[in-house]
Structure formats: C-alpha cells, structure tokens
Write a protein that holds these residues in place. Structure first.
Motif, PDB file in Angstrom:
ATOM      1  N   ARG A 126       0.863  -1.186   0.000  1.00 51.96           N
ATOM      2  CA  ARG A 126       0.000   0.000   0.000  1.00 51.96           C
ATOM      3  C   ARG A 126       0.895   1.230   0.000  1.00 51.96           C
ATOM      4  N   GLY A 136       0.653   5.354  -0.186  1.00 51.68           N
ATOM      5  CA  GLY A 136      -0.340   6.407  -0.005  1.00 51.68           C
ATOM      6  C   GLY A 136       0.310   7.754   0.228  1.00 51.68           C
ATOM      7  N   ARG A 190      -2.077   0.404  -4.756  1.00 53.22           N
ATOM      8  CA  ARG A 190      -2.162  -0.826  -3.984  1.00 53.22           C
ATOM      9  C   ARG A 190      -1.913  -2.012  -4.905  1.00 53.22           C
ATOM     10  N   ASP A 222      -5.781  -8.516   1.813  1.00 51.41           N
ATOM     11  CA  ASP A 222      -6.258  -7.955   3.075  1.00 51.41           C
ATOM     12  C   ASP A 222      -5.884  -8.827   4.269  1.00 51.41           C
ATOM     13  N   THR A 226      -1.958  -4.529   6.292  1.00 47.96           N
ATOM     14  CA  THR A 226      -1.374  -3.331   5.675  1.00 47.96           C
ATOM     15  C   THR A 226      -2.296  -2.125   5.829  1.00 47.96           C
ATOM     16  N   ALA A 227      -3.603  -2.334   5.746  1.00 48.35           N
ATOM     17  CA  ALA A 227      -4.543  -1.224   5.898  1.00 48.35           C
ATOM     18  C   ALA A 227      -4.474  -0.640   7.303  1.00 48.35           C
ATOM     19  N   GLU A 253      -1.282   1.331   7.815  1.00 49.13           N
ATOM     20  CA  GLU A 253      -1.406   2.615   7.130  1.00 49.13           C
ATOM     21  C   GLU A 253      -2.215   3.583   7.992  1.00 49.13           C
TER      22      GLU A 253
END
Length: 388
Positions: free
Chosen positions: A70, A72, A79, A96, A287-288, A291
């Motif tokens: 990811r 950003g 992604r 995910d 990873t989300a 972040e």
C-alpha cells in the motif's frame, strides 16, 4: 560513541543459495488504479506504478512467497499484491490478510509511553529504575525512559529459546515469559554506559512493556489496544499472547531451510508462540491497519505534539545514530522518511512515511529469510520502487 544496528535499511540483498526446488505457480493480483497528484510546477508526484508492478513480478520466488503493498499520501496512492496464499495450492495471496508485524509493534509501544508522558504518569528524563524498583541490579547506572525509547540504554539482549533456527523452531510452541527474558538480560550486566551508544535491541521495548503495566495497572495488550489500536481504527490488529495461531484471513509464512543434500525446503512457520517478543514485536496486523496507524500518529491524533517530537528526534550526540522513539530516520532519493521494519519467521514488514505524509508505504512480504542480517530482496525492491 557509535551506533549499532542488526539490519541496514535497503542494504545489499542477501541471496539464498537454493537448490532446484519447485515453487507454486506465480499469482498476481491486479493493483488498484493509481492516483497521481500534480505539483505546482505541473509535474507528476505520484508513485512510479510501472516500477511497483515490476517489483511484484514473478512471486512466489526463492526470497518471498507473497507481497502486499500500500503506497499512499498526498502525492497519490497505489495498492498491489502478488504471490501465493500458500505454496501447496498456489492460489493468489489475500491482499487484506493478517500477518505477523514484528518490530512495528515498537511504534505502538512508543506511542503508549509517550501518551503516559503527556499525562504526567511517566517522566522521560526519569530513571526507569524509579518505576520498576528491584528489576535492575546495582551494576546498572540510572537509565532514563527516553534512553529505552531510543535504544541508548546499554542493556544487553535477553536470552531466547535457541541460537539457531533449528533450535528455536523446535521450541516454537513453548512459552518464554517476557520477565524471564528481562531477567536474563539483567544477569549479563550493562553493555555500555547509558546514552553513550545506540544499539537497537528488543530488550528496550520489553522493559517498556513492563513499565506500561506497572504505571497503568493493566496489561500491555489492553493499554495498547485502548490507547492506540482503537483510536486509530485498527480493527484487524491484535496481540496474540501465547496463542501460536494467526486468527482471521492470513497467508501462510515459510522459512527456507537447507537440506543435507544441498537443496532447500520451504518450511511452514505460520504457527508460532511469540510471547517472548511481546511489546517489542508480537503484534498481528494488516497493511490497511498499519497505514491507519501511520496517518493517525503522524497527524498528532494519538500522541500530543510536544511528545510526538520524540518520534522524530534522533540522539544528536551519538555519531551515526538513526533510531528515535519507535522509528528510524532514513534519507532516500532526496527525501527523509521515518520508518520501522519488522521480521518474524515467514513474515517481513516495512512501514515508512515522510513527516508531512506526502508519501507513505506499508509492505508485508512472505519473507523466506525473515531473520537474516540483510533486508529481504523482495522487500528491498518494493521499497526502492515505492519511495523513489
């Protein structure tokens, strides 16, 4: 005075000499559409999508079984994921998925300590011996809380469950309590006088975990969850304690092990009791979620700004020092990034961001050499593509 580190960020790759062992067929998940920003001069400032796609090609390979990425920040986002969920089936990796985040746990631990400092419950200039009486023998000089945070304490590493992969693998379901790890470190005496050198070691954050529990009267996991994970919206992140499993969707982790005949076996190391890593490295995340952690932390949502400065301050009197409170300063391609890497057998993680959040990176790799001295080659090529 000097600094010591076990790994060098974006160091030369450590190539594994592998025999002719077939891997599962590569699986590539198409990345989300890239978002590109334009600077005031009209130039594109987003991530190099072509370089990122190239970095993810041909997974799984001898160095990594999967990669989840990811990118950003205000420059733009991207992604992507590649590789295999497991080598037996060869089906595509879950982008995910949860994974062992290793030493990125230290970012959370540092945030909790800095919150306590902001509330007046902890004085960063005070000796940790004040908060944990009886823990340190008299051979240790006073060590400040700040010196634990930035790895200048001089405490030697604690003992583990073995010195080789074969030894620790045989004990992977055993529990080594953090207090026993600390006791073994205390028995060795100091490595150097506090504040004279920088030596990145888990033991500093294991002691900070004990500090958090002593000051709050609650478990480390409950305080970290209440103070950091929930406010940051990290719903898929947790601390496993003595549970060897990764609960929820996850990709399998493997370690490359040499056979007697010179060939290589990819040993499944997904299940592993990480209790000894505790506040220094036992967190399971996505990873989300990582972040989210970076964005909330750097914006000052989790730690008040006066204390947040500690995370972006490297000891100035120690030559070559790069570690701050929970992070590491890294200059690359004309930018300064603040990052944290983590490695557990089968899994490697990197979290990096510029102070202004113009560029962020979270990458999880199914590293087959996750505890080697150098950076995993898959992680390195992704990081180089994402941060340039």
């Amino acid at each position: 005075m000097h600094t010591r580190r076990r790994t060098t960020v974006l160091a030369a790759s450590l190539v594994l000499a592998l025999g002719a062992v077939p891997l599962a067929a590569p699986a590539f998940a198409s990345p989300a559409p890239a978002q590109t920003s334009v600077s005031a001069k009209g130039t594109k400032t987003g991530p190099d999508t072509a370089a990122l796609e190239t970095a993810l090609k041909n997974l799984p390979d001898k160095d990594g079984t999967f990669a989840l990425v990811r990118v950003g920040g205000t420059d733009g986002g991207w992604r992507g994921s590649a590789g295999a969920h497991d080598l037996a089936s060869g089906r595509a990796a879950d982008p995910d998925a949860r994974f062992r985040a290793g030493s990125t746990t230290k970012v959370v631990t540092a945030a909790v300590v800095l919150q306590l400092a902001a509330q007046g419950a902890v004085n960063l200039n005070a000796p940790v011996q004040r908060y944990l009486p009886g823990l340190f023998p008299r051979t240790f000089e006073p060590i400040t809380v700040r010196q634990l945070l930035n790895h200048t304490s001089g405490i030697q590493p604690g003992d583990g469950l073995g010195d080789t992969f074969e030894e620790v693998y045989a004990h992977r379901f055993d529990t080594l309590p953090p207090r026993k790890v600390v006791a073994s470190a205390m028995a060795k005496g100091p490595e150097f006088r506090p504040g004279r050198e920088q030596h990145y070691l888990n033991i500093n954050y294991t002691v900070l975990g004990l500090l958090i529990e002593k000051v709050t009267g609650h478990s480390y996991a409950s305080e970290a969850t209440r103070r950091v994970l929930r406010p940051a919206g990290m719903r898929d992140t947790y601390f496993p304690g003595t549970d060897p499993a990764i609960h929820g969707p996850h990709n399998r982790g493997y370690q490359a092990v040499k056979r007697a005949d010179g060939s290589t076996e990819f040993l499944d190391v997904t299940e592993w009791n990480q209790a000894d890593r505790w506040a220094a490295g036992d967190m399971i995340s996505t990873t989300a979620d990582l972040e989210r952690l970076v964005h909330h932390l750097f914006r000052g949502d989790l730690v008040p700004r006066p204390q947040l400065k500690e995370m972006f301050t490297v000891p100035s009197r120690i030559k070559g020092a790069t570690m701050s409170a929970g992070l590491q300063r890294f200059a690359f391609e004309g930018r300064v990034y603040w990052l944290k890497s983590g490695a557990r057998y089968g899994y490697g993680t990197v979290v990096a961001a510029t102070r202004d959040l113009s560029r962020t990176l979270v990458v999880s790799v199914g590293a087959t050499d996750a505890k080697s001295e150098g950076m995993n080659p898959v992680t390195e090529r992704i990081a180089r593509a994402a941060l340039k």
